[in-house]
Design a protein around this motif. Structure first.
Motif, mmCIF file in Angstrom:
data_model
loop_
_atom_site.group_PDB
_atom_site.id
_atom_site.type_symbol
_atom_site.label_atom_id
_atom_site.label_comp_id
_atom_site.label_asym_id
_atom_site.label_seq_id
_atom_site.Cartn_x
_atom_site.Cartn_y
_atom_site.Cartn_z
ATOM 1 N N THR A 1 57.121 114.067 36.408
ATOM 2 C CA THR A 1 57.672 114.349 37.744
ATOM 3 C C THR A 1 56.666 114.054 38.854
ATOM 4 O O THR A 1 56.805 114.528 39.976
ATOM 5 N N LEU B 1 60.166 109.271 43.200
ATOM 6 C CA LEU B 1 59.255 110.402 43.345
ATOM 7 C C LEU B 1 58.089 110.082 44.275
ATOM 8 O O LEU B 1 57.312 110.967 44.608
ATOM 9 N N THR C 1 66.181 116.476 41.488
ATOM 10 C CA THR C 1 65.655 115.150 41.137
ATOM 11 C C THR C 1 64.617 115.253 40.029
ATOM 12 O O THR C 1 64.633 114.473 39.065
ATOM 13 N N LYS C 2 63.717 116.216 40.151
ATOM 14 C CA LYS C 2 62.682 116.367 39.128
ATOM 15 C C LYS C 2 63.280 116.803 37.790
ATOM 16 O O LYS C 2 62.775 116.421 36.724
ATOM 17 N N GLU D 1 67.155 119.462 46.589
ATOM 18 C CA GLU D 1 67.212 118.069 46.159
ATOM 19 C C GLU D 1 65.973 117.699 45.359
ATOM 20 O O GLU D 1 66.055 116.990 44.349
ATOM 21 N N GLU D 2 64.825 118.187 45.792
ATOM 22 C CA GLU D 2 63.586 117.918 45.056
ATOM 23 C C GLU D 2 63.661 118.492 43.649
ATOM 24 O O GLU D 2 63.304 117.829 42.666
ATOM 25 N N HIS D 3 64.151 119.725 43.535
ATOM 26 C CA HIS D 3 64.264 120.375 42.222
ATOM 27 C C HIS D 3 65.223 119.603 41.315
ATOM 28 O O HIS D 3 64.902 119.326 40.144
ATOM 29 N N ASN E 1 61.815 117.861 52.977
ATOM 30 C CA ASN E 1 61.709 119.330 52.821
ATOM 31 C C ASN E 1 62.987 119.956 52.258
ATOM 32 O O ASN E 1 63.235 121.152 52.434
ATOM 33 N N ASN F 1 56.952 112.308 47.074
ATOM 34 C CA ASN F 1 58.101 112.312 47.978
ATOM 35 C C ASN F 1 58.349 113.738 48.454
ATOM 36 O O ASN F 1 58.440 114.662 47.640
ATOM 37 N N ASP F 2 58.468 113.946 49.772
ATOM 38 C CA ASP F 2 58.692 115.306 50.285
ATOM 39 C C ASP F 2 60.182 115.647 50.392
ATOM 40 O O ASP F 2 60.538 116.774 50.733
ATOM 41 N N PHE F 3 61.061 114.660 50.114
ATOM 42 C CA PHE F 3 62.516 114.864 50.127
ATOM 43 C C PHE F 3 62.996 115.512 51.426
ATOM 44 O O PHE F 3 63.957 116.283 51.429
#
Length: 556
Positions: free
Chosen positions: A243, A551, A232-233, A228-230, A224, A220-222
């Protein structure tokens, strides 16, 4: 934790072994599902889950309050200050010394600590832990008192043998049913990948909406959004999960030609997947798949078994069908049967042959899914491809763009093949054994197992058989639909776990929800995306859990 109130018991509202009330500060924000602790006899602690929160004053009636505000002047200041209080009704879920006499009036009530919440909800003695989400409590209190707890379910009560099958319900688009099912499947795959000692489990997932599940192994690129990516993981790490997206994924798409596309997958993604040896196109061949013709009549009421009789004659190569080797010749033979005076079997009228032919032609004629397989073009039969399914394999079968009758045919066909594999009735490649369990996920389960599905539907019969015998055979059904009440009672009745997403009041008035407390039913009408109320035999109470964003690649 903080002292927040005291138990109250009156002549009309006493404390009982099941519940009690306590008063608390008017500015303290509690929520249903929060856990509280009460000091009890013999130095024990009683734990309870918040159900209802009310506010009362000393006003005798609404009219009294109206009069005290200068007969309804909204700008007037009341001459007399009303004495008011908040009180909370809580359901008892346990006691540290198994003492279940009612808690005493004026006993102190505290917010529970993280460890106490885990003990109260029975989350501390899970024998086969499998993460199914997380709890957030005391969101209305200060930051120091807020807690986040990973929630584990006993895997044996989700995928057998002690209990099996999951049913997810909720309004389309809001409850994220597919996302939650994929979260659970990822949790199971991560658990299996982490240890060779766990059971052999594989997954078969049906993609029924757009491109939702056509890139499970793509990250998932969220959009960019790095933050949010950080975050979520980090959630996944906190829950003890990897992750990365799914592993060992194979995609089976309905065959498409230059004239007609039967899938929503774009050419670039399909080429990428085929280059990586992950994608194939499926077809159905007459000689090998004619035994599945009954699945084309899953939504047809055949109380006289006439259609079934015709299919039996075709499979047994009677009435000249023994010389047929392809679908076009099959249709021609059927058309010949429909001619007046051409039926040699007095038990089956020409009218019945015409009805049968009409239904078959609707699905087969000019449909390139029904043609011979060309292996050089990465064409396969579903039965041939999934017969060698192995531990941790994920097969995604795309049926999103097919019409409802073909969706039912492909679903029923695949489930039947998987069932036969687990029964040992299908030969596998030498040296390969099927996994001990295969989990099937299907959204829009109501299309195949609703209360209105004809009772002699072959697909319904298969689903009922899986619901009732699946856990002993190693076939586990994860089904999702908008309304639980629309699903056949023998399917829901044999499901051990339920996930309730946001739904409406009309649905909640149905009998399927009559044993759920009103406060929880009211909450179901306002659940947010990413929230579910979970019901499982090992939990002492319904749990309001949350889960992080997927993810795997998300399509807009």
């Amino acid at each position: 934790m903080s002292l927040i109130g005291r138990v109250i018991a009156t002549e009309k509202v006493p404390t009982t072994i099941d519940d009690f009330c306590f008063w608390t500060s008017k500015d303290l924000i509690l929520n249903p599902f929060d856990v509280v602790k009460v000091k009890h006899v013999n130095q024990s602690n009683t734990f309870a889950v918040v159900e209802e929160i009310s506010h009362i004053t000393d006003s005798a009636s609404f009219l009294s309050d109206f009069i005290s505000n200068d007969f309804g002047d909204v700008d007037a200041e009341a001459g007399t200050f009303r004495i008011g209080m908040n009180y909370v009704k809580a359901k008892v879920v346990g006691n540290t010394k198994n003492i279940f006499i009612p808690v005493q009036s004026n006993a102190k009530v505290f917010l529970a600590t993280k460890e106490e919440v885990i003990e109260a909800l029975g989350l501390d003695n899970i024998k086969n832990p499998l993460v199914c989400g997380y709890l957030e409590m005391y969101e209305g209190t200060n930051e120091k008192e807020k807690i986040m707890i990973p929630v584990n379910i006993d895997a044996k009560f989700l995928i057998g043998p002690d209990g099996a099958h999951l049913n997810i319900s909720g309004i389309s688009g809001l409850a994220a049913k597919t996302s939650y099912a994929m979260f659970l499947l990822k949790s199971i795959q991560d658990k299996c990948l982490a240890s060779e000692e766990t059971e052999d489990i594989a997954f078969v997932v049906f993609n029924v909406k757009g491109k939702d599940l056509l890139a499970l192994d793509e990250p998932n690129d969220f959009d960019n959004n790095i933050k949010e990516e950080h975050n979520t993981k980090e959630f996944y790490k906190t829950l003890g999960l990897e992750t990365s997206p799914f592993k060992q994924v194979t995609y089976l798409y309905p065959y498409s030609n230059q004239k007609k596309s039967n899938t929503y997958v774009d050419k670039e993604l399909f080429k990428k997947q085929t280059d990586l040896n992950k994608a194939y196109q499926y077809k159905f061949e007459y000689e090998k798949d004619k035994e599945s013709l009954d699945l084309m009549f899953s939504n047809i009421d055949d109380s006289t078994q006439t259609m079934d009789s015709i299919i039996s004659r075709i499979i047994d190569n009677q009435d000249g069908f023994g010389s047929i080797s392809d679908w076009q010749s099959f249709i021609s033979k059927l058309e010949d049967r429909c001619e007046a005076g051409n039926s040699n079997n007095k038990d089956i009228s020409v009218l019945s042959w015409r009805k049968f032919t009409r239904m078959v032609k609707k699905s087969i004629k000019n449909n390139y899914l029904f043609s011979n397989v060309n292996e050089h073009n990465r064409e396969v039969r579903i039965a041939e491809k999934i017969k060698d399914i192995q531990r941790n394999d994920v097969f995604v079968i795309d049926i999103a763009k097919l019409d409802s009758d073909m969706q039912a045919f492909v679903f029923g066909y695949t489930v039947r093949e998987l069932y036969n594999i687990q029964l040992g009735e299908k030969d596998t490649t030498e040296g390969k054994k099927p996994p001990s369990k295969i989990i099937i996920f299907i959204d829009e389960l109501n299309k195949f197992a609703s209360t209105e599905t004809p009772k002699d539907s072959p697909i319904l019969k298969q689903i009922l058989d899986i619901a009732e015998r699946g856990r002993s055979l190693g076939i586990i059904l994860f089904g999702a639909e908008q309304f639980k009440s629309a699903i056949h009672s023998r399917v829901t009745g044999n499901s051990s776990t339920f996930a309730y997403g946001r739904t409406n009041a009309i649905e909640l008035s149905k009998g399927d929800y009559k044993y759920i407390p009103n406060v929880y039913k009211n909450m179901m009408t306002r659940l947010k995306q990413g929230e579910y109320i979970i019901q499982n035999p090992i939990f002492r109470s319904l749990l309001n859990i949350k889960f992080p964003k997927p993810l795997y690649k998300q399509f807009k």
